[in-house]
Enzyme design. Structure first.
Site, short mmCIF file in Angstrom:
data_model
loop_
_atom_site.label_atom_id
_atom_site.label_comp_id
_atom_site.label_asym_id
_atom_site.label_seq_id
_atom_site.Cartn_x
_atom_site.Cartn_y
_atom_site.Cartn_z
N SER A 117 0.90 -0.91 -0.02
CA SER A 117 0.46 -0.33 0.20
C SER A 117 0.45 1.31 0.11
O SER A 117 0.10 2.98 -0.76
CB SER A 117 -1.16 -0.09 1.63
OG SER A 117 -2.24 -1.22 0.90
N LYS A 157 0.37 3.50 -2.66
CA LYS A 157 -0.58 4.75 -3.10
C LYS A 157 0.10 5.76 -2.86
O LYS A 157 -1.12 7.05 -4.11
CB LYS A 157 -1.77 3.78 -1.92
CG LYS A 157 -2.42 2.74 -1.55
CD LYS A 157 -3.30 1.62 -0.97
CE LYS A 157 -4.04 1.19 -1.04
NZ LYS A 157 -3.46 0.30 -0.48
N TYR A 209 -3.03 -1.32 -10.43
CA TYR A 209 -2.94 -1.15 -8.73
C TYR A 209 -2.11 -2.91 -8.26
O TYR A 209 -1.61 -2.25 -7.83
CB TYR A 209 -4.28 -1.38 -8.59
CG TYR A 209 -4.99 -1.63 -7.00
CD1 TYR A 209 -4.37 -0.33 -6.13
CD2 TYR A 209 -4.77 -3.39 -6.83
CE1 TYR A 209 -4.81 -0.49 -4.73
CE2 TYR A 209 -4.93 -3.27 -4.91
CZ TYR A 209 -4.58 -2.38 -3.72
OH TYR A 209 -4.15 -2.19 -2.83
N TYR A 211 -4.72 3.88 8.07
CA TYR A 211 -5.49 2.90 8.31
C TYR A 211 -6.75 3.78 8.65
O TYR A 211 -6.23 5.00 9.66
CB TYR A 211 -5.32 1.79 7.97
CG TYR A 211 -4.49 1.02 6.68
CD1 TYR A 211 -5.02 1.39 5.33
CD2 TYR A 211 -3.71 0.34 6.97
CE1 TYR A 211 -4.06 0.98 4.50
CE2 TYR A 211 -2.92 -0.32 5.71
CZ TYR A 211 -3.58 0.08 5.05
OH TYR A 211 -2.12 -0.21 4.14
N VAL A 242 1.11 -4.23 3.74
CA VAL A 242 1.57 -5.14 4.10
C VAL A 242 2.17 -5.76 3.78
O VAL A 242 2.62 -6.96 4.33
CB VAL A 242 -0.69 -6.22 3.55
CG1 VAL A 242 -1.55 -5.33 4.56
CG2 VAL A 242 -0.41 -6.05 2.81
N1 GLN Z 1 -2.49 -5.44 -1.91
C1 GLN Z 1 -2.65 -4.83 -0.96
C2 GLN Z 1 -4.19 -5.38 -1.03
O1 GLN Z 1 -4.85 -4.34 -1.72
C3 GLN Z 1 -2.30 -3.28 -0.16
C4 GLN Z 1 -3.47 -3.44 1.02
C5 GLN Z 1 -1.92 -3.20 2.31
O2 GLN Z 1 -0.71 -2.89 1.78
N2 GLN Z 1 -2.57 -2.38 2.96
O3 GLN Z 1 -4.74 -6.07 -0.22
#
Ligand code: GLN
Length: 308
Positions: free
Chosen positions: A62, A65, A186, A238, A256
């Protein structure tokens, strides 16, 4: 002095890995050794301090992002990005989809999956993945970044939830381009393989308002960087963003894969790798390292000390 505090912070945080788990919902991530822990600090003065497992490659997840949001602000513009994506903390899990069903509802912010998938749908028609890869290498000051094919295929074969989110967004008019191409873009962005050092490099560029510290090249506009850092502060961890803001107080973004990108404005970039995650998907030991660094080096945005 930074090196000593950093090394001590990493060693003290190692046992915290026992409290967390790797992200098994993407099977390839579940295979990581949860005991890895590394942290890097790159300062504007050119100091580079590293402690622990800072050259181990892991997937950005993530944290990409942040890069996609920055690129979308540059290429599509602020109005397009925020027409159908909000800028409020969601207070929900990163992969939540409950609120999206209502007609007229939009993703809370670009740091959760729904918001990032929407942002990628605006970005993907304007730039190829290869161009994003070379832009990411520049931003992270790391020419070795590549797509981790194993992680990419692992996530693509467990994509149901993100696919459901994306089609819901198409149904409500938030996404207006090709859903499958957006999802592929993505997941590719999430599968870039980086190190804690790459994150410290990216943090340093953001701390310097978008200018590459070595070459002086402007990579992002100051307006883009201001928006990105603000959203990192309010939404980057988050539904743990509020607690993190109180306890650490440094604009950050987690993934993650176990990474955390942190930006101490005007001063330094920090990169963390610790794949044992808490229930919200944030690195448990990584947060502990950042709490120590924030306290010892007076990095909290509202630290009253004269050291700033
Ligand atoms: N690729 C992961 C997902 O879409 C990214 C989520 C994350 O890092 N929180 O679930």
């Amino acid at each position: 002095m930074i090196q000593t505090i950093l090394s001590q912070a990493v060693e003290a945080a190692r046992p915290a890995a026992e409290l967390g788990q790797t992200a098994t919902y993407i099977p390839e991530l579940g295979k990581m050794d949860k005991h890895h822990l590394g942290a890097c600090v790159f300062t504007r003065e050119g100091e580079r301090c590293c402690a622990g497992d800072t050259d181990v490659r892991f997937s950005i997840q993530s944290i990409s992002k942040v890069i996609s949001l920055a690129a979308a602000l540059e290429l599509c513009g602020y109005d397009t990005v925020f027409e159908r994506v909000g800028m409020e903390p969601s207070g929900e899990a990163f992969n939540a989809m409950g609120k999206l069903e209502a007609v007229g509802s939009t993703p809370s912010n670009p740091m959760i999956n729904a918001g990032a998938i929407a942002v990628d749908s605006y970005l993907e028609p304007k730039i190829s993945f290869e161009e994003m890869l070379s832009f990411t290498r520049k931003l992270c000051m790391d020419p070795q970044i590549v797509l981790d094919e194993k992680v990419y295929h692992s996530e693509m074969s467990h994509i149901s939830r993100n696919r459901a989110i994306a089609y819901l967004l198409e149904n409500t008019g938030v996404i207006r381009s090709d859903v499958e191409r957006t999802l592929d873009f993505y997941v590719r962005m999430c599968s870039l393989s980086i190190t804690a050092e790459s994150l410290a490099g990216l943090g340093l560029v953001l701390a310097g308002d978008g200018v590459h510290p070595a070459t002086g090249e402007r990579l992002l506009s100051p307006d883009t960087v201001r928006v990105v850092k603000t959203i990192m502060l309010t939404c980057g961890m988050y539904d743990g963003s509020g607690t993190f803001a109180v306890q650490v107080g440094i604009p950050s973004k987690s993934g993650v894969g176990g990474g955390i990108l942190s930006v101490v404005d005007g001063r330094m970039g920090i990169g963390i790798f610790g794949p044992a995650l808490d229930g919200k998907g944030n690195s448990v030991a990584g947060i502990q390292v950042l709490r120590t660094l924030s306290r010892e080096l007076h990095l909290h945005i509202f630290d009253p000390s004269e050291h700033r």
